[in-house]
Design a protein around this motif. Structure first.
Motif, short mmCIF file in Angstrom:
data_model
loop_
_atom_site.label_atom_id
_atom_site.label_comp_id
_atom_site.label_asym_id
_atom_site.label_seq_id
_atom_site.Cartn_x
_atom_site.Cartn_y
_atom_site.Cartn_z
N CYS A 1 5.26 -1.11 -7.19
CA CYS A 1 6.46 -0.54 -8.17
C CYS A 1 6.74 0.82 -7.71
CB CYS A 1 5.65 -0.39 -9.63
SG CYS A 1 4.40 0.84 -9.70
N ARG B 1 1.45 0.89 -4.25
CA ARG B 1 0.92 -0.18 -4.78
C ARG B 1 -0.08 0.22 -6.14
NH1 ARG B 1 0.44 -5.10 -2.47
NH2 ARG B 1 0.93 -3.97 -0.50
N ASP C 1 0.68 -5.30 -7.77
CA ASP C 1 1.91 -5.36 -7.69
C ASP C 1 2.45 -3.73 -6.83
OD1 ASP C 1 2.30 -7.52 -9.21
OD2 ASP C 1 2.61 -6.45 -11.08
N THR D 1 -1.85 4.43 -8.87
CA THR D 1 -1.31 3.93 -7.75
C THR D 1 -1.92 4.72 -6.31
OG1 THR D 1 0.29 5.44 -7.71
CG2 THR D 1 0.76 3.39 -8.83
N LEU E 1 2.19 -4.98 -15.67
CA LEU E 1 2.12 -4.75 -14.33
C LEU E 1 0.44 -5.35 -13.95
CD1 LEU E 1 3.68 -1.51 -13.41
CD2 LEU E 1 4.56 -3.59 -12.71
N LYS F 1 9.49 -2.94 -10.26
CA LYS F 1 8.72 -3.67 -9.64
C LYS F 1 9.66 -4.42 -8.30
CE LYS F 1 5.76 -7.68 -9.70
NZ LYS F 1 5.13 -8.68 -10.80
#
Length: 178
Positions: free
Chosen positions: A81, A95, A79, A112, A75, A140
């Motif tokens: 996820c 994110r 990204d 995140t 990752l 993802k």
């Protein structure tokens, strides 16, 4: 409405009722096969999820249907996820804001944050946990359909609606011979 459907059901022979029940079971089995096929194709245990909160607004809104894939590559920051916290049932869509790769073990540690949240997700992780691991990531985000998942949210918020919908679908399948 239901009286007509029940009357139709009573006029059917036992063999016809059995055939309708088998058709209903075949529909359920087909849906499960499609789900498992999508899981294999996307390399994700859950290829489709519904956004349940507003924590990712304006990127995704409550009720958006997300399509997931599990890439082989690591990752990257930015990204979006979906991950599960061990011991909790509901996956979280956020994110990636920070990464830590351990070269010795090849482990990737991920931090995140929801786009609409003020702070990172460390408060959501288990006590003492500062990062999530790559193994906790379900997938993802590859694409989405806006608001298509509102049916799921309505059924979760109002369980009676879920049972009513299942009953109506069951009666409809049993009484329609096409």
């Amino acid at each position: 409405m239901f009286e007509d459907e029940i009357a139709t059901l009573r006029r059917m022979s036992k063999r016809q009722v059995l055939m309708q029940i088998l058709n209903f079971l075949m529909i359920i089995a087909s849906a499960l096969m499609v789900w498992k096929g999508l899981a294999l194709y996307t390399n994700s245990e859950s290829p489709i999820v519904v956004v349940l909160s507003g924590s990712m607004e304006p990127a995704f809104y409550r009720g958006d249907l997300l399509f997931l894939g599990m890439p082989d590559e690591p990752l990257r920051v930015g990204d979006i996820c979906v991950f599960k916290i061990p011991g909790r049932d509901v996956p979280i869509v956020h994110r990636v804001i920070k990464l830590h790769d351990e070269r010795d073990t090849g482990m990737q540690y991920i931090l995140t944050k929801g786009d609409n949240n003020q702070v990172d997700d460390r408060g959501l992780y288990n006590p003492g946990q500062l990062w999530i691991h790559r193994k906790d990531v379900v997938g993802k985000v590859r694409g989405f359909l806006p608001y298509v998942g509102m049916v799921t949210i309505i059924m979760n918020d109002y369980p009676q609606a879920k049972y009513l919908l299942i009953a109506a679908l069951g009666i409809w399948v049993l009484t329609h011979r096409e």
